[in-house]
Structure formats: structure tokens, C-alpha cells
Design a protein around this motif. Structure first.
Motif, PDB file in Angstrom:
ATOM      1  N   THR A   1       0.829  -1.209   0.000  1.00 28.82           N
ATOM      2  CA  THR A   1       0.000   0.000   0.000  1.00 28.82           C
ATOM      3  C   THR A   1       0.859   1.253   0.000  1.00 28.82           C
ATOM      4  O   THR A   1       0.513   2.240  -0.647  1.00 28.82           O
ATOM      5  CB  THR A   1      -0.966   0.039   1.199  1.00 28.82           C
ATOM      6  OG1 THR A   1      -0.222  -0.026   2.399  1.00 28.82           O
ATOM      7  CG2 THR A   1      -1.968  -1.072   1.146  1.00 28.82           C
TER       8      THR A   1
ATOM      9  N   TRP B   1      -2.491   2.253  -2.961  1.00 29.39           N
ATOM     10  CA  TRP B   1      -3.761   1.540  -2.977  1.00 29.39           C
ATOM     11  C   TRP B   1      -4.253   1.298  -1.561  1.00 29.39           C
ATOM     12  O   TRP B   1      -3.484   1.292  -0.611  1.00 29.39           O
ATOM     13  CB  TRP B   1      -3.624   0.189  -3.664  1.00 29.39           C
ATOM     14  CG  TRP B   1      -3.340   0.243  -5.123  1.00 29.39           C
ATOM     15  CD1 TRP B   1      -3.530   1.283  -5.971  1.00 29.39           C
ATOM     16  CD2 TRP B   1      -2.792  -0.819  -5.914  1.00 29.39           C
ATOM     17  NE1 TRP B   1      -3.145   0.940  -7.235  1.00 29.39           N
ATOM     18  CE2 TRP B   1      -2.694  -0.345  -7.230  1.00 29.39           C
ATOM     19  CE3 TRP B   1      -2.390  -2.104  -5.637  1.00 29.39           C
ATOM     20  CZ2 TRP B   1      -2.212  -1.129  -8.264  1.00 29.39           C
ATOM     21  CZ3 TRP B   1      -1.907  -2.884  -6.668  1.00 29.39           C
ATOM     22  CH2 TRP B   1      -1.826  -2.403  -7.981  1.00 29.39           C
TER      23      TRP B   1
ATOM     24  N   SER C   1      -7.772  -3.287  -2.076  1.00 31.34           N
ATOM     25  CA  SER C   1      -7.366  -3.276  -3.484  1.00 31.34           C
ATOM     26  C   SER C   1      -6.133  -4.136  -3.703  1.00 31.34           C
ATOM     27  O   SER C   1      -6.013  -4.804  -4.731  1.00 31.34           O
ATOM     28  CB  SER C   1      -7.089  -1.850  -3.945  1.00 31.34           C
ATOM     29  OG  SER C   1      -8.246  -1.064  -3.820  1.00 31.34           O
TER      30      SER C   1
END
Length: 113
Positions: free
Chosen positions: A68, A73, A77
């Protein structure tokens, strides 16, 4: 109501969001130069997919917080990318291991089998 008068609601005014070519005043689409400059500035990979695959190919793998951080994201996701793209589309074997608090993912290679 007479016959010559149009019915109410017969002609509906179109809003700007129904016509994709029409933009509101003051809103500008990002230029190709701006998006390319932003991509090359702090991101060494051509795509986020390449960045995630590089993290997953490391010997220790990568945890969701690392991915991430690298991509921007949300965690859901990242998990969706791992199952949908990496496992299903690219047909790569993903190994998952729980280390302490975080789960670590890595691409399973023949040498690590």
C-alpha cells in the motif's frame, strides 16, 4: 392544456455530467506531460503492477502495508490485485505466511518449492 403546447418534462435539460465532452468551467483534464512527470518523479517502475511484482519476488516477500505504501492503494485493493491479477490472470503461485501481526506474500518460485 391545449394540443399545441408541449407536455411538461417532454424535453429534459441535459446536465454536464451526461455529456462527457462538456466540462465545467475551471476544471481541466490533466495533461499527458503532467501525468508522465508525476510518474517518473518518485516511482522507479513503469507501472504499479511492476512495482508489486518486484516486491513479491523478493526472498522475504512483501506485507500488505509495504504494498500500500509503494502503490497508494487501499488494503482491499491490494488483496484484490493479488487474487485477481497475480493468481488468476498471470497464473503465478502466491505463497502466504503469517509473521507476527502482518501476513507476508511472495511469488512462489521453483527453487523455493
Amino acid at each position: 392544456m391545449s394540443i399545441s403546447e408541449p407536455k411538461p418534462n417532454a424535453t429534459k435539460a441535459r446536465s454536464s455530467h451526461t455529456n462527457p465532452r462538456k466540462r465545467k468551467a475551471g476544471s481541466k483534464a490533466p495533461s499527458a506531460k503532467a501525468s508522465a512527470a508525476g510518474r517518473n518523479r518518485s516511482f522507479p517502475f513503469a507501472s504499479k503492477q511492476e512495482a508489486v511484482l518486484a516486491l513479491l519476488q523478493r526472498a522475504k516477500g512483501a506485507a500488505i502495508p509495504e504494498i500500500t505504501e509503494a502503490t497508494g492503494w487501499q488494503p482491499h485493493s491490494v488483496r484484490g490485485f493479488l487474487s485477481g491479477v497475480v493468481k488468476k490472470k498471470l497464473k503465478l503461485k502466491v505463497e502466504s505466511r503469517k509473521d507476527g501481526r502482518d501476513r507476508t506474500y511472495r511469488i512462489k518460485t521453483r527453487a523455493s518449492s
